[in-house]
Scaffold this active site. Structure first.
Site, PDB file in Angstrom:
ATOM      1  N   ILE A 110       0.858  -1.176   0.000  1.00  0.00           N
ATOM      2  CA  ILE A 110       0.000   0.000   0.000  1.00  0.00           C
ATOM      3  C   ILE A 110       0.893   1.225   0.000  1.00  0.00           C
ATOM      4  O   ILE A 110       1.882   1.288   0.738  1.00  0.00           O
ATOM      5  CB  ILE A 110      -0.986  -0.007   1.184  1.00  0.00           C
ATOM      6  CG1 ILE A 110      -1.959   1.165   1.066  1.00  0.00           C
ATOM      7  CG2 ILE A 110      -0.274  -0.026   2.521  1.00  0.00           C
ATOM      8  CD1 ILE A 110      -3.175   1.039   1.982  1.00  0.00           C
ATOM      9  N   MET A 112       1.062   5.166   0.472  1.00  0.00           N
ATOM     10  CA  MET A 112       0.496   6.435   0.939  1.00  0.00           C
ATOM     11  C   MET A 112       1.559   7.518   1.024  1.00  0.00           C
ATOM     12  O   MET A 112       1.393   8.616   0.520  1.00  0.00           O
ATOM     13  CB  MET A 112      -0.168   6.243   2.305  1.00  0.00           C
ATOM     14  CG  MET A 112      -1.405   5.367   2.279  1.00  0.00           C
ATOM     15  SD  MET A 112      -2.232   5.280   3.886  1.00  0.00           S
ATOM     16  CE  MET A 112      -1.326   3.939   4.664  1.00  0.00           C
ATOM     17  N   PRO A 115       7.583  11.735  -0.640  1.00  0.00           N
ATOM     18  CA  PRO A 115       8.762  12.452  -0.132  1.00  0.00           C
ATOM     19  C   PRO A 115       8.413  13.742   0.606  1.00  0.00           C
ATOM     20  O   PRO A 115       9.075  14.108   1.572  1.00  0.00           O
ATOM     21  CB  PRO A 115       9.571  12.738  -1.411  1.00  0.00           C
ATOM     22  CG  PRO A 115       9.212  11.609  -2.328  1.00  0.00           C
ATOM     23  CD  PRO A 115       7.762  11.334  -2.056  1.00  0.00           C
ATOM     24  N   PHE A 143       9.177   4.953   0.992  1.00  0.00           N
ATOM     25  CA  PHE A 143       9.102   4.123   2.200  1.00  0.00           C
ATOM     26  C   PHE A 143       7.980   3.084   2.102  1.00  0.00           C
ATOM     27  O   PHE A 143       7.230   2.873   3.059  1.00  0.00           O
ATOM     28  CB  PHE A 143       8.911   4.976   3.466  1.00  0.00           C
ATOM     29  CG  PHE A 143       9.965   6.028   3.664  1.00  0.00           C
ATOM     30  CD1 PHE A 143      11.306   5.725   3.500  1.00  0.00           C
ATOM     31  CD2 PHE A 143       9.613   7.324   4.027  1.00  0.00           C
ATOM     32  CE1 PHE A 143      12.286   6.690   3.690  1.00  0.00           C
ATOM     33  CE2 PHE A 143      10.588   8.293   4.209  1.00  0.00           C
ATOM     34  CZ  PHE A 143      11.929   7.971   4.037  1.00  0.00           C
ATOM     35  N   ILE A 144       7.874   2.422   0.960  1.00  0.00           N
ATOM     36  CA  ILE A 144       6.786   1.469   0.732  1.00  0.00           C
ATOM     37  C   ILE A 144       7.259   0.050   1.042  1.00  0.00           C
ATOM     38  O   ILE A 144       8.103  -0.508   0.335  1.00  0.00           O
ATOM     39  CB  ILE A 144       6.259   1.557  -0.712  1.00  0.00           C
ATOM     40  CG1 ILE A 144       5.900   3.011  -1.057  1.00  0.00           C
ATOM     41  CG2 ILE A 144       5.069   0.631  -0.894  1.00  0.00           C
ATOM     42  CD1 ILE A 144       4.946   3.675  -0.072  1.00  0.00           C
ATOM     43  N   GLU A 229      -4.859  -1.937  10.757  1.00  0.00           N
ATOM     44  CA  GLU A 229      -3.429  -1.773  10.570  1.00  0.00           C
ATOM     45  C   GLU A 229      -2.723  -1.598  11.915  1.00  0.00           C
ATOM     46  O   GLU A 229      -1.673  -2.205  12.165  1.00  0.00           O
ATOM     47  CB  GLU A 229      -3.156  -0.556   9.687  1.00  0.00           C
ATOM     48  CG  GLU A 229      -1.684  -0.255   9.484  1.00  0.00           C
ATOM     49  CD  GLU A 229      -1.436   0.932   8.575  1.00  0.00           C
ATOM     50  OE1 GLU A 229      -0.256   1.264   8.336  1.00  0.00           O
ATOM     51  OE2 GLU A 229      -2.420   1.545   8.087  1.00  0.00           O
ATOM     52  N   ARG A 255      24.952 -15.468  32.612  1.00  0.00           N
ATOM     53  CA  ARG A 255      26.059 -14.512  32.711  1.00  0.00           C
ATOM     54  C   ARG A 255      26.367 -14.189  34.170  1.00  0.00           C
ATOM     55  O   ARG A 255      25.464 -13.923  34.967  1.00  0.00           O
ATOM     56  CB  ARG A 255      25.682 -13.228  31.961  1.00  0.00           C
ATOM     57  CG  ARG A 255      26.726 -12.126  32.021  1.00  0.00           C
ATOM     58  CD  ARG A 255      27.941 -12.476  31.212  1.00  0.00           C
ATOM     59  NE  ARG A 255      28.877 -11.351  31.154  1.00  0.00           N
ATOM     60  CZ  ARG A 255      30.082 -11.408  30.611  1.00  0.00           C
ATOM     61  NH1 ARG A 255      30.492 -12.535  30.048  1.00  0.00           N
ATOM     62  NH2 ARG A 255      30.858 -10.353  30.590  1.00  0.00           N
ATOM     63  N   GLY A 351       1.622   5.929  11.321  1.00  0.00           N
ATOM     64  CA  GLY A 351       1.285   7.081  12.152  1.00  0.00           C
ATOM     65  C   GLY A 351       2.292   7.245  13.275  1.00  0.00           C
ATOM     66  O   GLY A 351       2.432   6.360  14.119  1.00  0.00           O
TER      67      GLY A 351
END
Length: 368
Positions: A110, A112, A115, A143-144, A229, A255, A351
């Site tokens: 998708i 949306m 830039p 950024f897909i 989403e 540890r 978001g």
């Protein structure tokens, strides 16, 4: 079954996929064969007709294993794009795309973000103009997730630049069409196995039936589908928190420092107790939201609260757990470092935390 699939098909290869910057297409087909794609889609459309919560469970388990990039890729394909088609598309559009997506033959994305327009979707520049045969699409997105491998991209574009949010429409773009192109893979600090791309639309001629839903209702559809989403992002966060805690518990039990186990120091014990408390509180709210979603009662405020708190807790948990590993936590040899790097983008995509706070504030005080 989910665990068995991840043990056999993902765990032995995931480091190589991180280096390659994407998961192979064959994995998508194998997920389809295993019934992991389209879990809550109707059986006539290639799905299993199961409850949507099972899809969230898959996301959570993938993320718990430290496969953050795969979790994001899966979330986009199976938890976002496919529900968009189920809820908005025509029967013909559903029949064309959903069975192939459920089998893994078609990978979805998708688009949306642009830039110059990230969270400000109303500021997008991509434009779709009517033609005699359909639409002409011009613009670009950035950024897909799944952008390098996607066969189908849901693209947000302005169809009426003067109408603000009411001038946005959604389109189903077949990536084999002339005029579609992809930039070089974007190199990220984390989630390397999730390929991320810049996409370009240079006069793509789209048929009339490429329009998803009604013209001018794109923004409304985005708001309608955002709760689903953000449920997926919340499931990712919760799974990652559990995975980071499990790794840390194993490490501090073995540890030793200053003559005793690291897990015997009060600071370690109290710190991990707080992590466990966050996980339990996060799960309670996620389950509340899933129950609301199932009843059609989950709104944007609940989705924003879920996304805000769980992703911020995920980042804090990863940071806290890595600290207990000392210098080893800062090496790629120890998987905790991947939990740390993969977490950071969770407060940005779907978001930003700042936008989530504004959504919640508006529900309390109205617009500023």
């Amino acid at each position: 079954m989910i665990c068995r699939f991840l043990d056999q098909e993902v765990d032995p290869h995931y480091d190589a996929w991180e280096e390659a910057g994407e998961v192979p297409r064959e994995l998508w087909r194998r997920m389809g064969e295993a019934g992991l794609l389209g879990i809550d889609m109707p059986e006539p459309l290639g799905g299993a007709g199961a409850d949507f919560a099972i899809t969230q469970l898959v996301i959570e388990e993938i993320s718990r294993r430290g496969f953050g990039g795969l979790a994001s890729a899966y979330n986009i394909h199976a938890n976002i794009v496919m529900p968009y088609l189920l809820h908005i598309a025509t029967p013909a559009q559903q029949q064309r795309w959903l069975p192939a997506m459920a089998s893994g033959e078609v990978i979805g994305a998708i688009a949306m973000t642009e830039p110059g327009a990230g969270s400000d979707l109303a500021g997008m520049k991509s434009r779709a103009r009517r033609t005699e045969s359909g639409w002409r699409l011009d613009g670009g997105k950035i950024f897909i997730t799944n952008g390098q491998v996607a066969d189908l991209v849901i693209v947000c574009a302005k169809t009426d630049p003067e109408a603000g949010a009411r001038g946005v429409s959604l389109f189903l773009v077949d990536t084999t069409l002339p005029g579609f192109s992809r930039g070089q893979p974007i190199k990220k600090i984390g989630q390397h196995a999730s390929d991320t791309a810049e996409l370009f639309f240079d006069g793509i001629e789209l048929p009339e039936d490429a329009l998803l839903g009604e013209e001018g209702r794109g923004f409304a559809y985005l708001m309608q589908e955002l709760p689903r989403e953000r449920l997926g992002v919340g499931a990712q966060a919760l799974g990652a928190m559990q995975g980071a805690l499990a790794l840390t518990l194993e490490y501090v039990r073995e540890r030793r420092a200053f003559g005793q186990r690291v897990g015997d120091f009060q600071n370690t014990r109290f710190t991990l107790a707080e992590v466990q408390a966050d996980i339990e509180m996060g799960r309670a709210y996620l389950e509340k939201c899933m129950a609301q979603y199932r009843q059609g009662e989950m709104g944007p405020t609940e989705a924003a609260i879920l996304k805000l708190r769980l992703t911020e807790m995920q980042c804090a948990t990863a940071d806290t757990c890595l600290q207990l590993f000392g210098g080893y936590g800062y090496t790629r040899e120890y998987p905790i470092s991947r939990f740390y790097l993969d977490a950071r983008v969770q407060t940005i995509y779907a978001g930003t935390s700042e936008i989530m706070k504004e959504v919640v504030a508006r529900s309390l005080l109205g617009k500023a």
